[in-house]
Design an enzyme around this catalytic site. Sequence first.
Site, mmCIF file in Angstrom:
data_model
loop_
_atom_site.group_PDB
_atom_site.id
_atom_site.type_symbol
_atom_site.label_atom_id
_atom_site.label_comp_id
_atom_site.label_asym_id
_atom_site.label_seq_id
_atom_site.Cartn_x
_atom_site.Cartn_y
_atom_site.Cartn_z
ATOM 1 N N ASP A 88 3.487 1.169 -2.112
ATOM 2 C CA ASP A 88 2.628 1.625 -3.216
ATOM 3 C C ASP A 88 2.128 0.334 -3.850
ATOM 4 O OD1 ASP A 88 1.856 4.184 -4.887
ATOM 5 O OD2 ASP A 88 2.464 2.741 -6.408
ATOM 6 N N LYS A 118 10.108 8.800 -5.298
ATOM 7 C CA LYS A 118 9.347 7.578 -5.625
ATOM 8 C C LYS A 118 10.345 6.557 -6.140
ATOM 9 C CE LYS A 118 5.060 6.082 -5.707
ATOM 10 N NZ LYS A 118 3.893 6.456 -4.887
HETATM 11 P P1 NDP Z 1 -2.259 -2.306 -4.203
HETATM 12 O O1 NDP Z 1 -1.138 -3.031 -4.838
HETATM 13 O O2 NDP Z 1 -2.628 -2.603 -2.805
HETATM 14 O O3 NDP Z 1 -3.575 -2.441 -5.094
HETATM 15 C C1 NDP Z 1 -3.589 -2.023 -6.414
HETATM 16 C C2 NDP Z 1 -4.930 -2.387 -7.011
HETATM 17 O O4 NDP Z 1 -5.016 -1.812 -8.310
HETATM 18 C C3 NDP Z 1 -5.085 -3.886 -7.205
HETATM 19 O O5 NDP Z 1 -6.429 -4.200 -7.140
HETATM 20 C C4 NDP Z 1 -4.522 -4.073 -8.597
HETATM 21 O O6 NDP Z 1 -4.993 -5.242 -9.243
HETATM 22 C C5 NDP Z 1 -5.061 -2.861 -9.292
HETATM 23 N N1 NDP Z 1 -4.180 -2.527 -10.424
HETATM 24 C C6 NDP Z 1 -2.845 -2.300 -10.374
HETATM 25 N N2 NDP Z 1 -2.361 -2.048 -11.598
HETATM 26 C C7 NDP Z 1 -3.426 -2.114 -12.418
HETATM 27 C C8 NDP Z 1 -3.585 -1.949 -13.802
HETATM 28 N N3 NDP Z 1 -2.533 -1.658 -14.594
HETATM 29 N N4 NDP Z 1 -4.834 -2.066 -14.302
HETATM 30 C C9 NDP Z 1 -5.903 -2.345 -13.498
HETATM 31 N N5 NDP Z 1 -5.801 -2.532 -12.181
HETATM 32 C C10 NDP Z 1 -4.582 -2.407 -11.651
HETATM 33 O O7 NDP Z 1 -1.885 -0.738 -4.373
HETATM 34 P P2 NDP Z 1 -2.517 0.514 -3.616
HETATM 35 O O8 NDP Z 1 -3.932 0.265 -3.277
HETATM 36 O O9 NDP Z 1 -1.567 0.904 -2.566
HETATM 37 O O10 NDP Z 1 -2.419 1.624 -4.758
HETATM 38 C C11 NDP Z 1 -3.500 1.922 -5.639
HETATM 39 C C12 NDP Z 1 -3.308 3.310 -6.209
HETATM 40 O O11 NDP Z 1 -3.279 4.264 -5.135
HETATM 41 C C13 NDP Z 1 -2.004 3.546 -6.983
HETATM 42 O O12 NDP Z 1 -2.240 4.478 -8.029
HETATM 43 C C14 NDP Z 1 -1.093 4.185 -5.943
HETATM 44 O O13 NDP Z 1 -0.052 4.942 -6.530
HETATM 45 C C15 NDP Z 1 -2.101 5.062 -5.224
HETATM 46 N N6 NDP Z 1 -1.720 5.509 -3.890
HETATM 47 C C16 NDP Z 1 -1.420 4.602 -2.911
HETATM 48 C C17 NDP Z 1 -1.087 5.037 -1.659
HETATM 49 C C18 NDP Z 1 -0.856 4.102 -0.531
HETATM 50 O O14 NDP Z 1 -0.756 4.578 0.616
HETATM 51 N N7 NDP Z 1 -0.815 2.801 -0.738
HETATM 52 C C19 NDP Z 1 -0.963 6.482 -1.349
HETATM 53 C C20 NDP Z 1 -1.404 7.346 -2.423
HETATM 54 C C21 NDP Z 1 -1.730 6.853 -3.642
HETATM 55 P P3 NDP Z 1 -4.054 -6.555 -9.270
HETATM 56 O O15 NDP Z 1 -4.264 -7.201 -7.947
HETATM 57 O O16 NDP Z 1 -4.595 -7.329 -10.409
HETATM 58 O O17 NDP Z 1 -2.654 -6.092 -9.500
#
Ligand code: NDP
Length: 449
Positions: free
Chosen positions: A162, A122
């Site tokens: 991510d 990561k």
């Molecule tokens: P994105 O950046 O596309 O979206 C993240 C979302 O989560 C946004 O809506 C963001 O809001 C919100 N967010 C991020 N940080 C916080 C926080 N501290 N508090 C509240 N909301 C938060 O990321 P992903 O959708 O790719 O990832 C989401 C989760 O899924 C993560 O935990 C990631 O590790 C996990 N994941 C992702 C994978 C992938 O293929 N993308 C694979 C497996 C797991 P804002 O816009 O305000 O930042």
Amino acid sequence: MLDALQFIKDRDPGQKEFHQAVQEVLESVKPVLDRNPEYARMRILERITEPERVIQFRIPWMDDAGQVQVNRGFRIEMSSAIGPYKGGLRFHPSVNLSILKFLAFEQVFKNALTTLPMGGGKGGSDFDPKGKSDTEVMHFCQSFMMELFRHIGPNTDVPAGDIGVGGREIGYLFGMYKRLRNEFTGVLTGKSLSWGGSLIRPEATGYGCVYFASEMLATRNDTLQGKVCLVSGSGNVAQYTVEKLLQLGAKVITLSDSSGYIYDEEGIDAEKLAYVMQLKNIKRARISGYVEKYPHAVYTELDPTLDCNPLWAHPADCAFPSATENEINGRDAARLIANNIMLVAEGANMPSTPEAVDIYLENRILYGPGKASNAGGVAVSGLEMSQNSMRLNWPREEVDRRLREIMKSIHTVCVESAEKYNQPGNYVAGANIAGFLKVVNAMQDQGLV
Ligand code: NDP
């Protein structure tokens, strides 16, 4: 076992997210260690919790105003026991060694569960893409890659996206890698379709999570049809979780971002989801914009002084936390249970605190921990690597079929491992034990490296 955890805590006292992830795995694999005393002699726990390599570097770049900015970059190469390091890059101001070590540690077991030959890693940066222009994001990505390129490669370490790293960032990172190496290779996944990406990769984590939820419900002769669902986040994982839930006849009533959440009593349908995608992916705006277009919905600003998240207080059948780590604490979990939630499937990594997990397990709800339920993203990344190696592209139906099969097989191995170790229905134990055994067996085969 507790000695190993104490050793880790004493060695890196500030890394609380990493300690949390390690503690959960160590507690789950205790029965495996009891049955295999040679693991202690071979110091397996001390080895598996110590990254093979940690890279930290400076990222200088110039913003649009001509000011020099300096960020910090990382890559944690945790384990190459079963394949090249594989895992995403996160760009978010909260990124530090603890968060990336926890994510890399989880990734090792998750990747093992997919059945594909991928080790775990990561990386990322404390860079915040929010509010930055495309040019600033490009300059940052190019500077980031100017250091990272010497550590990665299609047979060494293959990063993906991510939080904060989507198609735009992967494009800039790939462009710079290609220029520096003078090679067009599958060094990153999540690429655009026209230059080496895989169909279904953007959808994979969300779709896979919903497939895993369907498998869990099937063990109780149930389906997602008609289920009311809470989804948090509004990024990549949340969007495609909602899309698949709608296809399977469920009703989704919430979405969020780091500023607040929306509650739509009527349900977020396909047209509203398309608006969310436009809002978040094209306009790069906030989820609060949803209520400007759909004024019957309610937007609630996040209140950091609250010790619970009101999103989880809405009565529902299923919850899909898809934003970030520790977004459901013990109080939130107790509220979910009080409202008769039947299933929690984690799209995010470690979104439930240990207290929340204990509450799910005590109440015997269907609980899919992230390292099993969100493995679809890295699974399709693995399929993207295969397609790149073969220099061909599988059709959408083919990738989706393979994704569904992989999620089904992860579900089966979790169920079987939990039963074998006398914890039927406990997907945490099942996922940790199955992933651990696969990695440890490979480590044993390969000697002290
Ligand atoms: P994105 O950046 O596309 O979206 C993240 C979302 O989560 C946004 O809506 C963001 O809001 C919100 N967010 C991020 N940080 C916080 C926080 N501290 N508090 C509240 N909301 C938060 O990321 P992903 O959708 O790719 O990832 C989401 C989760 O899924 C993560 O935990 C990631 O590790 C996990 N994941 C992702 C994978 C992938 O293929 N993308 C694979 C497996 C797991 P804002 O816009 O305000 O930042």
